[in-house]
Design a protein around this motif. Structure first.
Motif, PDB file in Angstrom:
ATOM      1  N   MET A  84       2.801   5.807 -24.641  1.00  0.00           N
ATOM      2  CA  MET A  84       4.080   5.113 -24.508  1.00  0.00           C
ATOM      3  C   MET A  84       4.362   4.801 -23.043  1.00  0.00           C
ATOM      4  O   MET A  84       3.887   5.497 -22.155  1.00  0.00           O
ATOM      5  CB  MET A  84       5.211   5.976 -25.075  1.00  0.00           C
ATOM      6  N   LEU A  86       7.665   4.486 -20.802  1.00  0.00           N
ATOM      7  CA  LEU A  86       9.080   4.847 -20.829  1.00  0.00           C
ATOM      8  C   LEU A  86       9.788   4.310 -19.593  1.00  0.00           C
ATOM      9  O   LEU A  86       9.280   4.439 -18.468  1.00  0.00           O
ATOM     10  CB  LEU A  86       9.221   6.368 -20.900  1.00  0.00           C
ATOM     11  N   TYR A 119      10.896  16.340 -24.813  1.00  0.00           N
ATOM     12  CA  TYR A 119       9.826  15.430 -25.190  1.00  0.00           C
ATOM     13  C   TYR A 119       8.951  15.972 -26.317  1.00  0.00           C
ATOM     14  O   TYR A 119       8.663  15.262 -27.286  1.00  0.00           O
ATOM     15  CB  TYR A 119       8.957  15.080 -23.983  1.00  0.00           C
ATOM     16  N   GLU A 120       8.523  17.196 -26.194  1.00  0.00           N
ATOM     17  CA  GLU A 120       7.630  17.742 -27.231  1.00  0.00           C
ATOM     18  C   GLU A 120       8.342  17.832 -28.581  1.00  0.00           C
ATOM     19  O   GLU A 120       7.721  17.692 -29.632  1.00  0.00           O
ATOM     20  CB  GLU A 120       7.098  19.104 -26.804  1.00  0.00           C
ATOM     21  N   GLU A 163       8.725  13.776 -29.664  1.00  0.00           N
ATOM     22  CA  GLU A 163       7.636  12.807 -29.489  1.00  0.00           C
ATOM     23  C   GLU A 163       7.189  12.185 -30.808  1.00  0.00           C
ATOM     24  O   GLU A 163       7.086  10.955 -30.935  1.00  0.00           O
ATOM     25  CB  GLU A 163       6.443  13.466 -28.804  1.00  0.00           C
ATOM     26  N   SER A 164       6.892  13.004 -31.802  1.00  0.00           N
ATOM     27  CA  SER A 164       6.380  12.470 -33.061  1.00  0.00           C
ATOM     28  C   SER A 164       7.420  11.604 -33.763  1.00  0.00           C
ATOM     29  O   SER A 164       7.090  10.557 -34.338  1.00  0.00           O
ATOM     30  CB  SER A 164       5.917  13.601 -33.978  1.00  0.00           C
ATOM     31  N   LEU A 173       9.777   9.890 -32.271  1.00  0.00           N
ATOM     32  CA  LEU A 173       9.883   8.663 -31.500  1.00  0.00           C
ATOM     33  C   LEU A 173       8.759   7.695 -31.866  1.00  0.00           C
ATOM     34  O   LEU A 173       9.002   6.498 -32.091  1.00  0.00           O
ATOM     35  CB  LEU A 173       9.856   8.988 -30.006  1.00  0.00           C
ATOM     36  N   LEU A 174       7.547   8.195 -31.962  1.00  0.00           N
ATOM     37  CA  LEU A 174       6.412   7.344 -32.331  1.00  0.00           C
ATOM     38  C   LEU A 174       6.601   6.752 -33.728  1.00  0.00           C
ATOM     39  O   LEU A 174       6.328   5.575 -33.960  1.00  0.00           O
ATOM     40  CB  LEU A 174       5.120   8.154 -32.270  1.00  0.00           C
ATOM     41  N   LYS A 233       6.122  18.072 -18.406  1.00  0.00           N
ATOM     42  CA  LYS A 233       6.984  18.054 -19.591  1.00  0.00           C
ATOM     43  C   LYS A 233       7.445  19.440 -20.020  1.00  0.00           C
ATOM     44  O   LYS A 233       8.298  19.559 -20.911  1.00  0.00           O
ATOM     45  CB  LYS A 233       6.259  17.385 -20.751  1.00  0.00           C
ATOM     46  N   LEU A 256       3.395  15.232 -18.786  1.00  0.00           N
ATOM     47  CA  LEU A 256       3.979  14.217 -19.667  1.00  0.00           C
ATOM     48  C   LEU A 256       3.368  12.855 -19.381  1.00  0.00           C
ATOM     49  O   LEU A 256       2.969  12.140 -20.283  1.00  0.00           O
ATOM     50  CB  LEU A 256       5.502  14.164 -19.497  1.00  0.00           C
ATOM     51  N   THR A 294       2.803   7.636 -20.507  1.00  0.00           N
ATOM     52  CA  THR A 294       2.453   8.956 -21.013  1.00  0.00           C
ATOM     53  C   THR A 294       0.950   9.206 -20.876  1.00  0.00           C
ATOM     54  O   THR A 294       0.138   8.286 -20.894  1.00  0.00           O
ATOM     55  CB  THR A 294       2.892   9.132 -22.477  1.00  0.00           C
ATOM     56  N   ASP A 314      -1.393  10.286 -22.661  1.00  0.00           N
ATOM     57  CA  ASP A 314      -2.343   9.855 -23.680  1.00  0.00           C
ATOM     58  C   ASP A 314      -2.749   8.398 -23.539  1.00  0.00           C
ATOM     59  O   ASP A 314      -3.744   7.968 -24.117  1.00  0.00           O
ATOM     60  CB  ASP A 314      -1.755  10.094 -25.081  1.00  0.00           C
TER      61      ASP A 314
END
Length: 285
Positions: free
Chosen positions: A1, A3, A42-43, A46-47, A49-50, A140, A156, A194, A196
């Motif tokens: 992502m 942000l 965030y943790e 996160e899922s 939000l995705l 994060k 993060l 992010t 990833d």
């Protein structure tokens, strides 16, 4: 992502990049007060939000002003000094770190980060204004006594930081804190990418241009102390809180190292570029 922090109708909002532009987290049904709040949670979200991004109609924000992704850092920014060999070599006649064996750390006070299109102020007591493009790292979660191998799990994402420096003030006090901490001296952005999304953080081109003249050009592969090494070392006996921002050092090509030095002047445009993150452009005013 990717942000962002944006201003809409004089109110700050956190946004995420979608196919057609930027979408407010509030419009996705996720309420956060600011980017720091998102970082701390965030943790947890996160899922969700995705999932909401994938199922949204991509109703994008029409009119907004782009702000620094972290407008008010929760603590001073932790900085890695002289972390590229070419920068050590070019500044050796001013401060000699050619024989250093360990990482050099300092901190940078940031009352408010400067926006991606913000003006870098000119102060009458600064006669040697310099630029430094740097990769910024945002944590994060709290890190304490972490190993090098585990350090990546605390990251993060990444952003661009221009570690603007008043060299005469920096050298006058024989340390770096004040000369790097004046208001407006920390442009940041344009976003947080992010972790990833970055396939290899040690293979990113890193550049800086002044009035379209390339001054700095290197690759993050040339960092001396790697990000995970710094996180691990700093966390030994000292908690790095969630939201900690680490600036990872600048490559060669700063104004102070040129012969003769080519310090920033009023009206100059400074463009910092890091591959896969974007560019950060600021005028000197």
């Amino acid at each position: 992502m990717r942000l962002y922090t944006v201003e809409v109708n004089e109110k700050e909002q956190v946004a995420v990049e979608v196919t057609d532009g930027l979408m407010s987290l509030a419009d996705l049904g996720i309420e956060v007060s600011d980017m720091n709040d998102l970082i701390l949670r965030y943790e947890e979200i996160e899922s969700m939000l995705l999932e909401k991004i994938n199922n949204s109609g991509n109703v994008v924000i029409k009119d907004y002003k782009l702000l620094a992704p972290v407008t008010i850092p929760m603590q001073d920014i932790v900085c890695l000094g002289v972390n590229y060999k070419e920068h050590i070599d070019e500044t050796a006649k001013v401060v000699d770190f050619t024989k250093k064996e360990d990482a050099v750390y300092f901190s940078k006070r940031v009352n408010r980060s400067n926006n991606p299109d913000g003006v870098i102020p000119v102060y009458d007591f600064v006669d040697s204004l310099d630029y430094e493009v740097e990769l910024g790292v945002i944590l994060k979660k709290d890190a304490f006594q972490v190993s090098v191998e585990d350090a990546k799990n605390f990251i993060l994402g990444y952003t661009i930081i221009n570690d603007v420096s008043a060299r005469n003030i920096q050298l006058k006090h024989q340390q770096w804190y004040r000369g790097k901490s004046l208001d407006g001296y920390t442009p940041m952005g344009p976003c947080i990418v992010t972790a990833d999304e970055i396939e290899d953080v040690y293979n990113l081109s890193i550049e800086c241009y002044v009035n379209d003249e390339q001054r700095q050009r290197s690759n993050t592969a040339c960092m001396i102390t790697k990000i995970e090494e710094a996180i691990s070392e700093l966390s030994q006996g000292m908690t790095l809180k969630a939201g900690t921002i680490i600036a990872t050092g600048t490559p060669g090509g700063v104004a102070m190292g040129m012969k003769p030095p080519k310090f920033l002047q009023k009206g100059d445009s400074v463009r910092c570029v890091i591959e896969n993150i974007g560019e950060l452009v600021n005028k000197v005013g």
